[in-house]
Design a protein around this motif. Structure first.
Motif: not given
Length: 266
Positions: A213-242
């Motif tokens: 999917g996408s975090n792009q939300v269409p609004l009357a003035n255009g697209i909004m995208a709001a997200y926490v900035v994670f370092d995608f070069t170091r996935q999966p970020v957490f060593a475990s679900s715990e």
């Protein structure tokens, strides 16, 4: 955009969304849970300008070696009632985009800088703005774009939603509700995975969701995208679900969730 400048929430953490600059770093979840409380800085905004950055995309980033951790956030800045009592009453500040439409509350001691958002032509340039939220240490922790154009790609995933909540202040241009969510996507069929924390249409956090999917939300003035900035070069970020679930009990998680829940469109 999806990466923190200099340090990252990945220095503070680690995960994906189109084009992060500096990420919330990912030291150790243990350190993340054990500490809390930092000094603050004054808030402020910058001016927009520059050439158009690449458009936000929903394409999943490649997997990488996992590390964990996050910079603790001050306890006094947590809002207990996003969208309820005035931000000032909860020890927060309010930022409103230049066109007056999207606003959000953020902790005292953090600051907001604005920059030119993605645009297609000169006529749409002025209305596209990205607000980058920096925590008290100066790390970029949240990106919110308003008025940009939309594009991107998606793929097949198996989604595990760890947390979700309605964002009452955001309803898309067709009347669909938006939600905050923290989730893990396992890309199919290769099994690589990544975490994300953002605001998107509520339908994308259902158990039946099979598209990134996408975090792009269409609004009357255009697209909004709001997200926490994670370092995608170091996935999966957490060593475990715990480890991911343990982070959800920290002050930092509460701060970031509160900020995204406070989003409003007027």
């Amino acid at each position: 955009m999806n990466r923190l400048n200099g340090r990252t929430l990945g220095d503070t953490l680690k995960t994906p969304a189109p084009g992060f600059r500096r990420t919330l770093t990912a030291a150790t979840v243990a350190a993340l849970l054990a500490t809390a409380g930092c000094s603050g800085q004054d808030s402020g905004t910058g001016s927009t300008g520059g050439t158009a950055p690449p458009a936000t995309s929903a394409t999943a980033p490649p997997a990488a070696t996992a590390t964990t951790g996050a910079t603790p956030l001050p306890t006094s800045a947590v809002s207990t009632a996003p969208g309820g009592a005035p931000a000032e009453a909860a020890g927060l500040q309010t930022f409103t985009f230049p066109d007056g439409h999207i606003s959000f509350a953020y902790p005292a001691g953090w600051k907001v800088q604005t920059k030119q958002g993605p645009y297609l032509d000169e006529a749409s340039k002025a209305g596209s703005v990205e607000a980058v939220v920096l925590d008290q240490s100066g790390a970029e922790v949240v990106s919110i774009s308003s008025g940009m154009y939309g594009d991107g790609a998606a793929g097949r995933v198996e989604r595990t939603v760890l947390d979700r909540a309605p964002v009452p202040g955001i309803i898309d241009a067709t009347g669909k509700p938006a939600e905050f969510g923290f989730a893990l996507d396992e890309v199919q069929p290769d099994g690589s995975s990544y975490y994300f924390m953002d605001v998107r249409l509520a339908s994308e956090f259902l158990p039946t969701q099979e598209s990134s999917g996408s975090n792009q939300v269409p609004l009357a003035n255009g697209i909004m995208a709001a997200y926490v900035v994670f370092d995608f070069t170091r996935q999966p970020v957490f060593a475990s679900s715990e480890a991911a679930k343990a982070w959800m009990a920290t002050e930092q998680y509460a701060q970031l969730k509160s900020l995204l829940l406070s989003l409003k469109y007027a």
